[in-house]
Design an enzyme around this catalytic site. Structure first.
Site, short mmCIF file in Angstrom:
data_model
loop_
_atom_site.label_atom_id
_atom_site.label_comp_id
_atom_site.label_asym_id
_atom_site.label_seq_id
_atom_site.Cartn_x
_atom_site.Cartn_y
_atom_site.Cartn_z
N LYS A 32 0.77 -1.08 -0.15
CA LYS A 32 -0.02 -0.07 -0.03
C LYS A 32 0.82 1.40 -0.06
CE LYS A 32 -3.53 -0.26 2.31
NZ LYS A 32 -4.70 -0.35 3.35
N ARG A 102 -3.45 2.74 8.67
CA ARG A 102 -3.82 1.47 7.98
C ARG A 102 -2.29 0.63 7.87
NH1 ARG A 102 -7.86 2.40 3.98
NH2 ARG A 102 -8.37 4.67 3.95
N GLY A 111 -6.35 -10.95 5.23
CA GLY A 111 -6.67 -11.26 6.27
C GLY A 111 -6.38 -10.51 7.63
N MET A 113 -6.63 -6.66 7.51
CA MET A 113 -6.83 -5.44 7.11
C MET A 113 -7.23 -4.48 8.21
SD MET A 113 -8.40 -5.05 3.33
CE MET A 113 -10.26 -5.43 3.98
N ARG A 369 -3.60 -1.59 -6.13
CA ARG A 369 -2.51 -2.75 -6.09
C ARG A 369 -3.11 -3.66 -7.15
NH1 ARG A 369 -5.49 -4.82 -0.58
NH2 ARG A 369 -7.53 -5.07 -1.54
N HIS A 487 -15.38 -9.27 1.87
CA HIS A 487 -14.29 -10.14 2.26
C HIS A 487 -14.38 -11.42 1.61
CE1 HIS A 487 -12.28 -13.07 5.03
NE2 HIS A 487 -11.39 -11.87 5.15
N ARG A 658 7.07 -48.74 -22.95
CA ARG A 658 7.80 -49.37 -21.96
C ARG A 658 7.52 -50.78 -21.77
NH1 ARG A 658 7.70 -48.62 -16.10
NH2 ARG A 658 5.65 -49.53 -16.37
N GLU A 785 15.99 -45.86 -13.37
CA GLU A 785 15.26 -45.85 -12.27
C GLU A 785 15.92 -46.39 -11.35
OE1 GLU A 785 11.27 -47.20 -13.28
OE2 GLU A 785 12.21 -48.68 -14.66
N SER A 804 14.68 -42.22 -20.09
CA SER A 804 13.70 -41.59 -19.39
C SER A 804 13.92 -41.91 -18.03
CB SER A 804 12.24 -42.02 -20.11
OG SER A 804 11.26 -41.42 -19.41
N GLY A 806 12.58 -42.83 -14.66
CA GLY A 806 11.49 -43.16 -13.81
C GLY A 806 11.69 -42.89 -12.32
N THR A 807 11.08 -41.58 -12.22
CA THR A 807 11.47 -40.99 -10.74
C THR A 807 10.70 -41.88 -9.72
OG1 THR A 807 10.19 -39.31 -11.52
CG2 THR A 807 12.84 -38.80 -11.27
N ASN A 808 9.59 -42.56 -10.06
CA ASN A 808 8.99 -43.03 -8.90
C ASN A 808 9.85 -44.23 -8.44
OD1 ASN A 808 6.95 -41.63 -10.02
ND2 ASN A 808 5.92 -43.35 -11.10
N ASP A 809 10.48 -45.15 -9.29
CA ASP A 809 11.34 -45.93 -8.77
C ASP A 809 12.58 -45.37 -8.26
OD1 ASP A 809 10.17 -48.57 -8.71
OD2 ASP A 809 9.86 -48.45 -10.66
N CYS A 871 9.30 -39.71 -17.04
CA CYS A 871 7.87 -39.91 -17.04
C CYS A 871 7.31 -40.79 -15.67
CB CYS A 871 7.99 -41.36 -18.10
SG CYS A 871 9.00 -42.69 -17.64
N TYR A 891 12.24 -33.55 -22.42
CA TYR A 891 10.86 -33.28 -22.21
C TYR A 891 10.40 -33.78 -20.96
CZ TYR A 891 10.84 -38.46 -23.11
OH TYR A 891 10.98 -39.92 -23.00
C1 PEP Z 1 9.00 -44.82 -12.52
O1 PEP Z 1 9.24 -45.73 -11.88
O2 PEP Z 1 8.96 -43.56 -12.41
C2 PEP Z 1 7.95 -45.17 -13.94
C3 PEP Z 1 7.48 -44.44 -14.44
O3 PEP Z 1 7.67 -46.54 -13.95
P1 PEP Z 1 6.49 -47.18 -12.81
O4 PEP Z 1 5.67 -45.95 -12.26
O5 PEP Z 1 5.50 -47.79 -13.92
O6 PEP Z 1 7.47 -47.95 -12.04
MG MG Z 2 9.50 -47.70 -12.67
#
Ligand code: PEP
Ligand code: MG
Length: 926
Positions: A32, A102, A111, A113, A369, A487, A658, A785, A804, A806-809, A871, A891
């Site tokens: 302000k 003010r 939240g 004022m 603002r 509000h 895959r 992975e 690629s 596989g960031t889950n594993d 992925c 990607y």
């Molecule tokens: C992973 O592991 O990130 C993956 C994409 O493969 P999945 O989830 O099928 O194990």
């Molecule tokens: Mg996997």
């Protein structure tokens, strides 16, 4: 030699001429204060004043409520400057200067004022004000307002007093006011006269003394210091702290305090006060959306005490209001406001949320603002301002947050269900979309019920900043009073939450936790816990729980055009994780440029084709080689159909397939019903099934016979999958459809595993090419992975076309956290501060991220042409996308509904990256 002591500057002056700060000083002066200074710099009409910096607030809390040395002297010096400029003295009994006090944090916080107006009015100075203005009614009205606000903000809230619900000092004083109006038989504040206000002021003081055990201060300086202290204090008040937690605003930012000469909107019918957005924050339309009240002070508009008038004729006809618009009542002022709109938008390059006051026919700007807006409005405003040459593309893209984009993916009330539903009320459409839930009447109960897993609609007379903790978890908000700038409306819009305000049809009884509505000649009663549904786009309230649906984004041109702008800037490709033609179609509609993960095993679980699972089970259970081969062929046939359908939809876009990943035992039936079905279908006994299950049993299946290991142990399974993939591609190619399959090997730990599988894959491809007499456009790559694959990426990269993540594993194995079981532990870790976030949602840059960066650098060093993507689930998370962009991935791939968000996040991260590079270059050049 004289020692020069540099004094800290704690206070900054602002005025139409001579502002000491600029808009860029928000961290120091708060939003302000900085923007008031900037409006002064632009020569816009602002009442002069001064800002006490946020640093004072920080010092104040560091030193247990003591102000830093020199601050009070600077306040006094600036007050003197103000007195000189206005030509009136603070506390002068003949012609007093009055000020407003003010808050103003760096980021707007509806939240907290806290505002006190008319500071400086006392039992002595009021006489001067009456004499000077010749308007006792006005003067007594100002006085009673000061008493009300001061008692509320300074004497109750800042003092840490927490009254019972319905018993706050403000409510007690309002009740008194209602009593006087009732006794006089009038409805509006404007119908009370000078004597009424004078009597009320004295009654108020009595109530305050009785309730708070302290008299209302009669000394102007005491009032000023009290108000300044209260604003600082309010930074650490309950509602401000809870708002900051929700919004992620750091607690050490502090608020500034603005002390400004009063201008009066309550001096008669030629005076007024108003608030407006320079464009509609609900849908982005390029017209003022605002409200004003003649003969009133600012708080009256926001508080919903009187029904405000529409700002323009356009808005009046749109809302059906019977009240005169500002455009009609004060055409010159409205024209001035139109000009100011242009000045502000051109200068700030953004839609503004303004406050103004008209004192005796002269317009004053009190605040500007950047206006909060919902998702649809954010997109439209960004596109329009870009088309009007007010902002460049990059700015247009930065203007819409991924959360705002997400709002467009939100539920709406099913129009079919609305046709037969019972309408119980109509109000202002303050937050779009639909919401259904059970009624709750207090914020605390809303919070508790939502925590217990209920969907709730918070229904209030009107909301106040104290309600934010219950508003946030509610599905929707419904208020009986208040306008589009109330509000509830402001806060809900900021969050993109469904909200209806000013629904006068409902009557709330807080004591019985019930609301009643008149429907024809019947009165319907709704209790706490009853279901209702809100259509926040139309402002309609329905009885019961109605069906919700997702909006059709594919036909939303504004949304599509905005997303197309991301393509001009982002560097990251956007793919999707999908394995059904319907999902692929949706993702392509959202702008996906291919598939980053098609999991072969998902074709097994097709509800419409139970025979696929059966074929897989036969393959696992048969001991007879011929039967096994027949089962494999059968499964191959189904896989070929699915791959073919998907390639056809992709029409030349890449399809990363895959190879089979899960341990085979996962395909054996578990439930009694499914075991019986299999017994029948295969003419096999339960004993045989159990025997096979025992054979396949592993202590640690996630680390067992899965991924590439499966393909090495049973190469015929890899062969069959490749045959399906390449034959599907070849047959489409013969029909003139372009195909780009990319075969991906899962879970490798060593380059030799890949070499083993790639040999099979390429041999099958060569065989299919020879048989069909064509060349296939295919790639062979691997997932990264496991930590070992990441560490040895430089070697692996020599043999692969792409990688690629596989960031889950990879997260599972880097942390040693079971991805399927660890959620409650991660939750506890986050609660206890051991982890900052869930690494399965956002990439852990310090651990998994280091492996990713290492992989990319090593792989590119040995194979400069390699394509690298992700992925895992984190690929659709905006924060992770920024990191992945910074390490140079090609990607990201995510579920279809996250594609739009990923496109925007990819563009925004690239803009931020380019800005950072430019800043670095500039720093290096200096
Ligand atoms: C992973 O592991 O990130 C993956 C994409 O493969 P999945 O989830 O099928 O194990
Ligand atoms: Mg996997």
């Amino acid at each position: 030699m004289k020692k020069i002591i540099a004094l800290n500057k704690w206070v900054y002056y602002f005025a139409e001429e001579g502002s000491e700060g600029r808009a860029s000083d928000k961290n120091l002066l708060g939003g302000k204060g900085a923007n008031l200074a900037e409006m002064g710099y632009l020569g816009l009409p602002i009442p002069p004043g001064f800002t006490i910096t946020t640093e004072v607030c920080t010092e104040y809390f560091k030193n247990d409520g003591a102000y830093p040395a020199g601050m009070m002297e600077q306040v006094k010096a600036n007050l003197q400057r103000l007195e000189q400029q206005i030509g009136k003295n603070f506390g002068d009994i003949n012609d007093p200067l009055l000020v407003s006090v003010r808050s103003g944090a760096r980021k707007s916080m509806p939240g907290m004022m806290d505002t006190v107006l008319n500071v400086g009015l006392t039992s002595k100075t009021i006489k001067g004000l009456i004499d000077k203005t010749g308007n006792p009614r006005f003067a007594w009205d100002c006085y009673r307002r000061l008493i009300m606000m001061y008692a509320d903000v300074v004497m109750e809230k800042a003092a840490g007093i927490e009254p019972e619900e319905g018993k706050s000092i403000r409510q007690l004083l309002e009740e008194k006011m209602d009593e006087v109006k009732h006794a006089k038989g009038v409805k509006n504040d404007t119908e009370l006269d000078a004597d009424d206000w004078e009597k009320l002021a004295s009654d108020f003081k009595e109530i305050i003394l009785k309730t708070l055990n302290k008299p209302f201060p009669d000394d102007p300086m005491e009032q000023l210091y009290g108000a300044i202290g209260a604003v600082f204090q309010s930074w650490n008040g309950k509602r401000a702290v809870s708002y900051r937690k929700i919004e992620g605003i750091p607690h050490d930012w502090g608020t500034a305090v603005n002390v400004q000469a009063m201008v009066f909107g309550n001096m008669g019918t030629n005076s007024a006060t108003g608030v407006a957005f320079t464009r509609n924050p609900g849908d982005g339309e390029n017209r003022y959306l605002g409200e004003w009240l003649p003969d009133a002070q600012g708080e009256d508009v926001v508080a919903g005490i009187r029904t405000p008038n529409p700002i323009s004729e356009y808005m009046r006809s749109k809302s059906g209001s019977q009240l005169p618009s500002l455009e009609a009542a004060m055409p010159k002022i409205y024209r001035d406001l139109r000009k100011i709109k242009t000045v502000l938008e051109e200068h700030f390059g953004n839609m503004q949320d303004i406050e103004f006051t008209i004192q005796d026919g002269k317009l004053y700007m009190l605040q500007t603002r950047d206006g909060k807006r919902n998702g649809p409005a954010a997109i439209k405003i960004a596109i329009d301002m870009f088309s009007e040459n007010l902002i460049p593309i990059s700015e247009a893209l930065m203007r819409v947050t991924t959360d705002q984009l997400d709002e467009l993916l939100h539920d709406m009330v099913d129009p079919e269900a609305e046709k037969t539903a019972t309408i119980i009320g109509k109000g202002l459409a303050a937050g779009p979309g639909g919401a259904t839930g059970i009624i709750v009447f207090t914020a605390d109960e809303a919070e508790a019920m939502a925590k217990a897993g209920h969907k709730v609609i918070l229904v209030r007379e009107e909301t106040s900043p104290e309600d934010v903790h219950g508003m946030k978890p509610a599905q929707g908000i419904l208020t009986a009073r208040g306008g589009m700038t109330s509000h509830a409306a402001l806060v809900a819009r900021g969050w993109g939450k469904c909200c209806i305000v000013g629904c006068g049809d409902i009557q709330i009884n807080l004591d019985t936790r019930q609301m009643t509505v008149k429907s024809g000649d019947k009165t319907l009663t709704f209790k706490q816990g009853d279901w209702i549904t809100l259509n926040g786009t139309k402002g309609i309230v329905y009885a019961d729980q109605l069906n919700m649906i997702k909006p059709n984004l594919e036909e939303n041109d504004t949304f599509r055009f905005f997303l197309s702008l991301t393509n001009t800037i982002r560097r990251l490709g956007i793919r999707t994780n999908a394995d059904t033609p319907a999902d692929v179609r949706r993702a392509i509609g959202f702008g996906a440029e291919g598939i980053g993960l098609f999991r072969v095993e998902h074709t097994v679980y097709n509800e419409l084709k139970p025979m696929v699972l059966l074929a897989m089970q036969k393959l696992i259970l048969s001991d007879d080689p011929e039967e096994k081969e027949a089962a494999l062929k059968e499964f191959g046939k189904y896989l070929k159909e699915d791959v073919s359908d998907t390639l056809r939809v992709l029409n030349g876009l890449p399809l990363t397939i895959r190879l089979m990943d899960p341990p085979l035992h996962e395909f054996l039936p578990i439930s009694e019903k499914n075991v019986q079905m299999l017994e029948k279908a295969m003419d096999i006994s339960r004993k045989q099934i159990d025997k096979k299950r025992a054979e396949l049993h592993e202590q640690n299946p996630m680390m067992g016979n899965r991924g590439v290991r499966l393909g090495i142990m049973q190469p015929e399974i890899t062969k069959m999958q490749c045959l399906s993939i390449f034959e599907a591609a070849a047959e489409l190619q013969l029909k003139g459809i372009k195909t780009r399959p990319e075969v991906m090997v899962p879970l490798i730990v060593d380059a030799n595993e890949f070499i083993h599988q790639a040999k099979i894959i390429r041999e099958v491809a060569a065989e299919v090419e020879a048989r069909y007499g064509l060349k296939l456009d295919y790639l062979v790559g691997t997932m990264i992975e496991t930590p070992r694959a990441a560490i040895t990426a430089g070697v692996i990269a020599k043999y692969v076309d792409f990688m690629s993540f596989g960031t889950n594993d990879l997260t599972q194995m880097t942390y040693g956290f079971s991805r399927d079981d660890v959620a409650p532990i991660v939750l506890k870790y986050i609660q206890d501060g051991i982890l900052k976030f869930d690494p399965f949602q956002s990439i852990d840059e310090d651990g998994v991220g280091v492996l990713i960066k290492w992989t990319v650098d090593q792989a590119r060093a040995t194979n400069p042409n390699i394509k690298i993507g992700i992925c895992g689930e984190q690929g659709g998370d905006p924060q992770s996308i920024a990191f992945l962009n910074s390490v140079g991935l090609d990607y990201v791939s995510m579920s279809p509904f996250r594609v739009p968000i990923a496109r925007l996040a990819a563009a925004q991260s690239e803009i931020a990256r380019q800005e950072a590079v430019a800043a670095e270059l500039e720093a290096a050049g200096n």
